[in-house]
Scaffold this motif. Structure first.
Motif, PDB file in Angstrom:
ATOM      1  N   ILE A  90      -6.466 -94.347 -11.705  1.00 31.31           N
ATOM      2  CA  ILE A  90      -6.290 -95.585 -12.470  1.00 31.31           C
ATOM      3  C   ILE A  90      -7.218 -95.599 -13.671  1.00 31.31           C
ATOM      4  CG2 ILE A  90      -6.620 -98.080 -12.424  1.00 31.31           C
ATOM      5  CD1 ILE A  90      -4.114 -97.355 -10.988  1.00 31.31           C
TER       6      ILE A  90
ATOM      7  N   ALA B   1      -3.321 -87.615 -13.243  1.00 26.90           N
ATOM      8  CA  ALA B   1      -2.965 -88.522 -14.335  1.00 26.90           C
ATOM      9  C   ALA B   1      -2.453 -87.761 -15.539  1.00 26.90           C
ATOM     10  CB  ALA B   1      -4.179 -89.378 -14.713  1.00 26.90           C
TER      11      ALA B   1
ATOM     12  N   VAL C 205      -7.070-102.017 -12.776  1.00 27.94           N
ATOM     13  CA  VAL C 205      -5.616-101.949 -12.658  1.00 27.94           C
ATOM     14  C   VAL C 205      -4.974-103.280 -13.059  1.00 27.94           C
ATOM     15  CG1 VAL C 205      -5.405-102.697 -10.245  1.00 27.94           C
ATOM     16  CG2 VAL C 205      -3.799-101.019 -11.181  1.00 27.94           C
TER      17      VAL C 205
ATOM     18  N   ARG D 279      -4.694 -94.470 -22.022  1.00 31.60           N
ATOM     19  CA  ARG D 279      -3.924 -95.508 -22.729  1.00 31.60           C
ATOM     20  C   ARG D 279      -4.688 -96.052 -23.920  1.00 31.60           C
ATOM     21  NH1 ARG D 279      -2.802-100.669 -19.147  1.00 31.60           N
ATOM     22  NH2 ARG D 279      -5.037-100.938 -19.517  1.00 31.60           N
TER      23      ARG D 279
ATOM     24  N   LEU E 159      -6.008 -93.214 -16.308  1.00 32.32           N
ATOM     25  CA  LEU E 159      -4.818 -93.701 -17.009  1.00 32.32           C
ATOM     26  C   LEU E 159      -5.172 -94.770 -18.035  1.00 32.32           C
ATOM     27  CD1 LEU E 159      -2.402 -93.893 -13.962  1.00 32.32           C
ATOM     28  CD2 LEU E 159      -2.113 -92.403 -15.959  1.00 32.32           C
TER      29      LEU E 159
ATOM     30  N   THR F  65      -0.696-100.375 -15.750  1.00 25.64           N
ATOM     31  CA  THR F  65      -1.057 -99.592 -14.577  1.00 25.64           C
ATOM     32  C   THR F  65      -0.830-100.443 -13.335  1.00 25.64           C
ATOM     33  OG1 THR F  65      -3.388-100.265 -14.731  1.00 25.64           O
ATOM     34  CG2 THR F  65      -2.743 -98.192 -15.816  1.00 25.64           C
TER      35      THR F  65
END
Length: 225
Positions: free
Chosen positions: A156, A121, A191, A163, A159, A172
């Motif tokens: 995931i 990531a 996600v 974020r 990420l 995502t």
């Protein structure tokens, strides 16, 4: 945020192209279009010509996933054909990532990158502020019907944490073996977008409207949504 679904159109029945797209236009959040060059991956699938024809019969955002060695050659064709979102694999463009992302954004479209199962990531950190979407492959790229790689779900979560911490805005998305067997564990990752293909959608019924209803029912049953 409610889950979003993006049917992978390389898995649809192309002999029923108009009928299936018409049926999904009121249901799909995005249309996922895979373009493979036979080099980055050994398969060859859809093309900018497909996007051009899809654009004629839908207002659903067309989301293009480039599995090609030279995305700079294909991006202009996808823009001209009417793609709304274009994503590529960063390892195919390490010396031109900023230029390609800005080319897409300057055309008024959205941009993203796709991370292979072994790509961390953290690889997106330098340009994450430009991204509208980050797709995580939960299978190796190039072929349908592969076994789900559960380690992809850690990415995931990372990420999403990145974020939120940095105020980035990308969605995502997960690509590969999203179906009733994996919906629950994928949903737990948080996600935003599920790409659904043969096992998750198109094989569930001969009629795509019925297949979509079964897919949604499977998702709700498995996730208690």
């Amino acid at each position: 945020m409610a889950a979003k679904f993006s049917p992978s159109l390389m898995c649809m029945d192309l002999t029923q192209f108009r009928e299936q797209i018409t049926a999904m236009n009121s249901r799909a959040d995005f249309y996922h279009v895979d373009i493979m060059d036979g080099n980055y991956v050994r398969n060859i699938t859809l093309s900018p010509f497909f996007i051009e024809n899809l654009r004629k019969i839908t207002e659903v955002p067309i989301d293009v996933h480039l599995m090609v060695n030279h995305p700079e050659d294909i991006i202009p064709l996808c823009l001209d054909a009417g793609a709304d979102i274009i994503s590529f694999h960063p390892e195919t463009a390490n010396n031109k990532i900023f230029r390609l992302l800005n080319q897409i954004k300057d055309a008024g479209r959205r941009c993203g990158v796709v991370l292979n199962p072994a790509t961390p990531a953290q690889a997106i950190r330098e340009y994450a502020h430009l991204l509208d979407k980050v797709t995580v492959m939960s299978v190796d790229p190039g072929y349908v019907g592969q076994k789900f790689i559960p380690e992809s779900l850690n990415k995931i979560s990372q990420l999403i944490e990145m974020r939120e911490k940095n105020g980035w805005h990308y969605l995502t998305e997960i690509d590969g073996s999203c179906n009733e067997k994996t919906f629950n564990v994928i949903a737990q990752s948080g996600v935003d977008v599920f790409i659904v293909g043969t096992s998750g959608l198109f094989s569930l019924a001969g009629n795509v409207s019925e297949a979509w209803d079964k897919m949604v029912a499977n998702y709700r049953r498995e996730t208690a949504a």
